[in-house]
Design a protein around this motif. Structure first.
Motif, PDB file in Angstrom:
ATOM      1  N   PHE A 165       0.835  -1.272  -0.105  1.00 29.89           N
ATOM      2  CA  PHE A 165       0.045  -0.097   0.051  1.00 29.89           C
ATOM      3  C   PHE A 165       0.893   1.314   0.093  1.00 29.89           C
ATOM      4  O   PHE A 165       1.876   1.327   0.755  1.00 29.89           O
ATOM      5  CB  PHE A 165      -0.917  -0.004   1.322  1.00 29.89           C
ATOM      6  N   THR A 208      -4.721 -12.943   7.255  1.00 32.54           N
ATOM      7  CA  THR A 208      -3.919 -11.750   6.587  1.00 32.54           C
ATOM      8  C   THR A 208      -3.560 -11.020   7.644  1.00 32.54           C
ATOM      9  O   THR A 208      -4.401 -10.715   8.685  1.00 32.54           O
ATOM     10  CB  THR A 208      -4.740 -11.205   5.566  1.00 32.54           C
ATOM     11  N   ASP A 237      -1.785  -6.921   8.554  1.00 33.41           N
ATOM     12  CA  ASP A 237      -1.310  -5.683   7.743  1.00 33.41           C
ATOM     13  C   ASP A 237      -0.084  -5.173   8.443  1.00 33.41           C
ATOM     14  O   ASP A 237      -0.230  -5.344   9.805  1.00 33.41           O
ATOM     15  CB  ASP A 237      -2.510  -4.653   7.877  1.00 33.41           C
ATOM     16  N   VAL A 238       0.747  -4.769   7.896  1.00 25.12           N
ATOM     17  CA  VAL A 238       2.100  -4.078   8.528  1.00 25.12           C
ATOM     18  C   VAL A 238       2.188  -2.552   8.209  1.00 25.12           C
ATOM     19  O   VAL A 238       2.035  -2.216   6.840  1.00 25.12           O
ATOM     20  CB  VAL A 238       3.287  -4.860   8.161  1.00 25.12           C
ATOM     21  N   VAL A 239       2.473  -1.721   9.052  1.00 24.95           N
ATOM     22  CA  VAL A 239       2.746  -0.268   8.687  1.00 24.95           C
ATOM     23  C   VAL A 239       4.367  -0.306   8.980  1.00 24.95           C
ATOM     24  O   VAL A 239       4.878  -0.615  10.059  1.00 24.95           O
ATOM     25  CB  VAL A 239       1.867   0.472   9.447  1.00 24.95           C
ATOM     26  N   ARG A 245       0.216  -5.753   3.162  1.00 24.49           N
ATOM     27  CA  ARG A 245      -0.600  -6.895   3.571  1.00 24.49           C
ATOM     28  C   ARG A 245      -0.066  -8.225   3.377  1.00 24.49           C
ATOM     29  O   ARG A 245       0.307  -8.429   2.259  1.00 24.49           O
ATOM     30  CB  ARG A 245      -2.011  -6.725   3.096  1.00 24.49           C
ATOM     31  N   THR A 273     -14.608 -14.185  15.490  1.00 27.29           N
ATOM     32  CA  THR A 273     -15.042 -13.205  14.933  1.00 27.29           C
ATOM     33  C   THR A 273     -14.990 -11.899  15.782  1.00 27.29           C
ATOM     34  O   THR A 273     -14.903 -12.115  16.955  1.00 27.29           O
ATOM     35  CB  THR A 273     -16.532 -13.516  14.308  1.00 27.29           C
ATOM     36  N   ALA A 274     -15.154 -10.744  15.212  1.00 23.76           N
ATOM     37  CA  ALA A 274     -15.386  -9.622  16.110  1.00 23.76           C
ATOM     38  C   ALA A 274     -16.236  -9.620  16.920  1.00 23.76           C
ATOM     39  O   ALA A 274     -17.484 -10.101  16.868  1.00 23.76           O
ATOM     40  CB  ALA A 274     -15.361  -8.307  15.241  1.00 23.76           C
ATOM     41  N   SER A 311     -11.568  -3.127   3.810  1.00 23.56           N
ATOM     42  CA  SER A 311     -10.492  -3.203   4.316  1.00 23.56           C
ATOM     43  C   SER A 311      -9.933  -1.612   4.451  1.00 23.56           C
ATOM     44  O   SER A 311     -10.354  -0.851   3.811  1.00 23.56           O
ATOM     45  CB  SER A 311      -9.221  -4.084   3.904  1.00 23.56           C
ATOM     46  N   ILE A 312      -8.921  -1.629   5.466  1.00 25.33           N
ATOM     47  CA  ILE A 312      -8.213  -0.440   5.705  1.00 25.33           C
ATOM     48  C   ILE A 312      -6.785  -0.762   5.932  1.00 25.33           C
ATOM     49  O   ILE A 312      -6.368  -1.677   6.635  1.00 25.33           O
ATOM     50  CB  ILE A 312      -8.659   0.427   6.898  1.00 25.33           C
ATOM     51  N   PRO A 313      -5.855  -0.375   4.923  1.00 24.92           N
ATOM     52  CA  PRO A 313      -4.490  -0.632   4.946  1.00 24.92           C
ATOM     53  C   PRO A 313      -3.845  -0.287   6.382  1.00 24.92           C
ATOM     54  O   PRO A 313      -4.332   0.627   6.894  1.00 24.92           O
ATOM     55  CB  PRO A 313      -3.511   0.084   3.828  1.00 24.92           C
ATOM     56  N   LYS A 314      -3.036  -1.074   6.978  1.00 19.64           N
ATOM     57  CA  LYS A 314      -2.508  -1.206   8.343  1.00 19.64           C
ATOM     58  C   LYS A 314      -3.451  -1.709   9.445  1.00 19.64           C
ATOM     59  O   LYS A 314      -2.982  -1.890  10.269  1.00 19.64           O
ATOM     60  CB  LYS A 314      -2.153   0.257   8.525  1.00 19.64           C
ATOM     61  N   VAL A 315      -4.841  -1.874   9.062  1.00 16.79           N
ATOM     62  CA  VAL A 315      -5.582  -2.240   9.973  1.00 16.79           C
ATOM     63  C   VAL A 315      -6.174  -3.743   9.662  1.00 16.79           C
ATOM     64  O   VAL A 315      -5.967  -4.544  10.747  1.00 16.79           O
ATOM     65  CB  VAL A 315      -6.958  -1.300  10.162  1.00 16.79           C
ATOM     66  N   GLY A 316      -6.675  -3.950   8.591  1.00 18.20           N
ATOM     67  CA  GLY A 316      -7.088  -5.361   8.220  1.00 18.20           C
ATOM     68  C   GLY A 316      -8.191  -5.374   7.573  1.00 18.20           C
ATOM     69  O   GLY A 316      -8.582  -4.311   6.942  1.00 18.20           O
ATOM     70  N   GLU A 317      -8.947  -6.438   7.569  1.00 21.54           N
ATOM     71  CA  GLU A 317      -9.798  -6.703   6.277  1.00 21.54           C
ATOM     72  C   GLU A 317     -10.870  -7.794   6.911  1.00 21.54           C
ATOM     73  O   GLU A 317     -10.687  -8.576   7.867  1.00 21.54           O
ATOM     74  CB  GLU A 317      -9.091  -7.517   5.098  1.00 21.54           C
ATOM     75  N   VAL A 361     -17.297  -3.167  16.354  1.00 25.98           N
ATOM     76  CA  VAL A 361     -16.962  -4.442  17.449  1.00 25.98           C
ATOM     77  C   VAL A 361     -15.751  -5.112  17.264  1.00 25.98           C
ATOM     78  O   VAL A 361     -15.152  -5.578  18.380  1.00 25.98           O
ATOM     79  CB  VAL A 361     -18.031  -5.323  17.102  1.00 25.98           C
ATOM     80  N   GLY A 362     -14.965  -4.719  16.295  1.00 27.38           N
ATOM     81  CA  GLY A 362     -13.603  -5.403  16.278  1.00 27.38           C
ATOM     82  C   GLY A 362     -12.570  -4.189  15.450  1.00 27.38           C
ATOM     83  O   GLY A 362     -12.625  -3.285  15.486  1.00 27.38           O
ATOM     84  N   ARG A 409     -19.071 -15.758   9.175  1.00 28.33           N
ATOM     85  CA  ARG A 409     -18.011 -16.273   9.506  1.00 28.33           C
ATOM     86  C   ARG A 409     -16.662 -15.536   9.568  1.00 28.33           C
ATOM     87  O   ARG A 409     -16.782 -14.743   8.552  1.00 28.33           O
ATOM     88  CB  ARG A 409     -17.839 -17.649   8.713  1.00 28.33           C
ATOM     89  N   LYS A 410     -15.707 -16.042  10.141  1.00 30.20           N
ATOM     90  CA  LYS A 410     -14.641 -15.276  10.018  1.00 30.20           C
ATOM     91  C   LYS A 410     -13.927 -15.640   8.643  1.00 30.20           C
ATOM     92  O   LYS A 410     -14.183 -17.027   8.128  1.00 30.20           O
ATOM     93  CB  LYS A 410     -13.605 -15.974  11.068  1.00 30.20           C
ATOM     94  N   SER A 442     -10.602 -14.785   5.834  1.00 25.63           N
ATOM     95  CA  SER A 442      -9.397 -13.732   5.249  1.00 25.63           C
ATOM     96  C   SER A 442      -9.585 -13.839   3.850  1.00 25.63           C
ATOM     97  O   SER A 442      -8.379 -13.120   3.455  1.00 25.63           O
ATOM     98  CB  SER A 442      -8.193 -14.483   6.013  1.00 25.63           C
TER      99      SER A 442
END
Lengths: 332, 271
Positions: free
Chosen positions: A70, A237, A239-241, A251, A266-267, B51-57, B77-78, B235-236, B238
């Motif tokens: 990214f 997956t 993410d790395v900054v 990612r 899950t969340a 997704s948000i880069p640096k955060v996740g998907e 929530v997550g 479900r979860k 990736s």
């Protein structure tokens, strides 16, 4: 066509191949006190007296792999730095494990092959290592003791015997002493696994056996068994900054494990499977029922390499687990 | 297809693309609807990987759609959803998709439809409800049972008010009746649906796993044939393309064969 050649000649051939191929095989990784697949300089680096700790898959499906970079709003897929093909020295179980991975990454769902796997997989050729089996393997029980998916086969003894199948490699051995050599495959292992009779009709009953509960405490959910498995393909997956506040990063995907507590979480913390026993049942079902049923193959997912048997810190024997389950299934 | 086209197609399925957030509408203290610019087609019941880069998907169902946009109604929530809540109108959200099998909408047309949903489970059925709200010519009787924990958690107030004009609606709160809501779990209201009089109908159930299980069992008790019941699983995930393994249940991959399942299949799946 077979040949008998010296170590020096074989290494000369490997050197000659190095322009076109990165050559891999199971060799000592001294800092980690492990045998792992890594680049070979000499055929004698191949460890012959024991199974490698890690499977073949890490050669082209690494533990951690950048998928995308990214940069602001730009998303760029990672590139393969080395455009050479891969020649991997491997035993029959490991070559067969790739057949299983191929099903997940290249044949699961229509028209959605995995880009990062596919681009490496198409580069791979195998050099079969003739193998007599080791203490913890059961490849005969899983029917994965033999393969014909190799460019050439080697028997590594005082001399090296070679059978060439792929014409592209035939020229390399011209002038070598011709002998009658065909690789032999393991006919019987010390350990045997009886494949449990899991069927669609008894799936639920088998899943509800008291049997699984014994793993609730005994298994610690470390995921080591999945990590060394040649047929486990799951990943997360991450993410790395690079620097805090920067919009640049990457990612990655990193091997995951269905034995980890967080695998289905899950969340918000909900988990589809919440006990180690349930996770063990999920893993065993996948290896000995789900996969075969889904893909309609003649073979199960497990290739009997025995690495999980060696890896478990709790000394949970996968062989005993499957055999005990087979007994339990008989009593249903 | 050439090999290069095949590989480009593979990247397209896996690569997140930037999309502009057009509007953020707060639903409750913990939930908001994000309207995101999108020109492609989606089918009711599908999901995107946001997704948000640096955060996740994470996989999120489409809760609304229109000319040039899709909407996602998201609970904070997550890790990812907290990140999304840090975004605002004009911000960029990354997406790939849509993925998954949609509701069999054609099969639902011109037949009575019963929709039973709990909490954020209303999001994956909302475009389906809008479809029949906006097209009365293909709608038959629509019954909607929507349950929430309490009045502060109730989603889609504006939409629910509209739906009540055309549909038979029961809105209920776990914490008890209050103005505009009956009290009790959705399962307690299912027997009020006159299934025996509906003829050829379908039932859609979406909500938390426990709610879906009990609602399914209650429908079966009400003699609803399993093949008329449809559910959607969360479900979860990736990858959303059958590779990462997280959404696998038995030999089924929810991302590929789901998230929408007929109950004849879903009721036999177990973890």
């Amino acid at each position: 066509m077979g040949y008998k050649i010296s170590t020096e000649k074989m290494d000369e051939i490997l050197k000659g191949l190095s322009g076109q191929y990165k050559v891999y095989g199971p060799k000592w990784d001294r800092p980690h006190k492990n045998v792992r697949f890594a680049e070979l300089k000499s055929v004698r680096e191949i460890v012959m007296d024991r199974q490698s700790n890690f499977s073949i898959k890490e050669v082209f499906y690494p533990i951690s792999q950048v998928m995308f970079y990214f940069k602001g709003e730009d998303v760029e897929p990672s590139e393969v730095a080395d455009d050479r093909d891969l020649l991997i020295f491997a035993r029959a179980c490991d070559i067969n494990s790739i057949q299983r991975l191929d099903k997940i990454f290249l044949d699961n769902g229509e028209n959605n092959n995995d880009y990062f796997y596919a681009r490496m997989r198409k580069k791979v050729k195998f050099a079969l290592i003739e193998c007599g089996g080791f203490e913890n393997c059961f490849c005969v029980s899983t029917g994965s003791n033999a393969t014909d998916d190799y460019a050439f086969a080697v028997k590594i003894a005082d001399d090296i015997f070679v059978e060439v199948k792929d014409d592209a490699f035939a020229g390399l051995f011209s002038g070598c002493e011709a002998v009658d050599y065909q690789p032999e495959f393991v006919k019987e292992n010390a350990k045997k696994v009886h494949v449990p009779e899991i069927k669609k009709e008894n799936l639920k009953t088998v899943s509800e056996l008291e049997y699984w509960k014994k793993f609730d405490d005994k298994c610690i959910g470390c995921g080591g068994c999945n990590t060394v498995c040649g047929t486990c393909s799951c990943f997360d997956t991450v993410d790395v900054v690079y620097t805090e506040g920067s919009s640049d990063g990457e990612r990655k995907r990193v091997w995951s494990s269905c034995m980890l507590d967080s695998f289905t979480e899950t969340a918000g913390g909900a988990k589809s499977r919440a006990t180690h026993g349930a996770n063990m049942r999920f893993k065993v079902f996948h290896k000995f029922y789900d996969f075969k049923s889904r893909f309609g193959t003649d073979w199960n997912m497990c290739v009997g390499c025995g690495r999980c048997e060696m890896r478990c810190p709790q000394e949970i024997s996968f062989i005993d687990t499957v055999n005990e389950l087979a007994e339990e299934c008989k009593n249903i | 297809m050439t090999e290069q086209e095949k590989f480009e197609n593979m990247i397209d399925k896996m690569k997140p693309e930037p999309h502009r957030i057009l509007e953020v509408v707060r639903q409750t203290a913990a939930e908001s609807t994000f309207r995101v610019a999108y020109d492609g087609e989606t089918f009711d019941g599908q999901f995107f990987m946001l997704s948000i880069p640096k955060v996740g998907e994470a996989p999120i169902s489409v809760s609304g759609k229109g000319d040039g946009f899709v909407e996602f109604t998201i609970r904070k929530v997550g890790r990812l959803t907290e990140g999304v809540f840090g975004l605002q109108q004009g911000s960029t959200l990354f997406m790939r998709g849509p993925y998954g099998n949609p509701w069999p909408v054609k099969d639902f047309e011109n037949k009575p439809l019963v929709v039973i949903c709990g909490g954020t489970g209303m999001a994956p059925v909302k475009t389906l409800l809008e479809h029949f709200y906006n097209h009365p010519e293909i709608a038959n009787e629509v019954y909607l049972i929507a349950g929430f924990r309490d009045a502060d958690c109730a989603l889609f107030n504006e939409e629910r008010a509209r739906f009540a004009e055309k549909f038979h609606t029961i809105y209920t709160l776990d914490t008890g009746a209050t103005e505009g809501f009956e009290g009790g779990l959705v399962t307690e209201h299912i027997r009020k649906i006159p299934f025996a009089e509906l003829g050829d109908y379908n039932v859609v159930i979406v909500g938390p796993p426990v709610m879906m299980r009990f609602a399914g069992e209650e429908c079966v008790k009400c003699k609803v044939p399993a093949e008329k019941i449809w559910v959607s699983f969360e479900r979860k995930m990736s990858c959303a393309i059958g590779k990462c393994g997280h959404c696998k249940i038995n030999e089924t991959y929810v991302c590929l064969e789901g998230p929408v399942f007929n109950y004849t299949i879903a009721s036999k799946m177990f973890d």
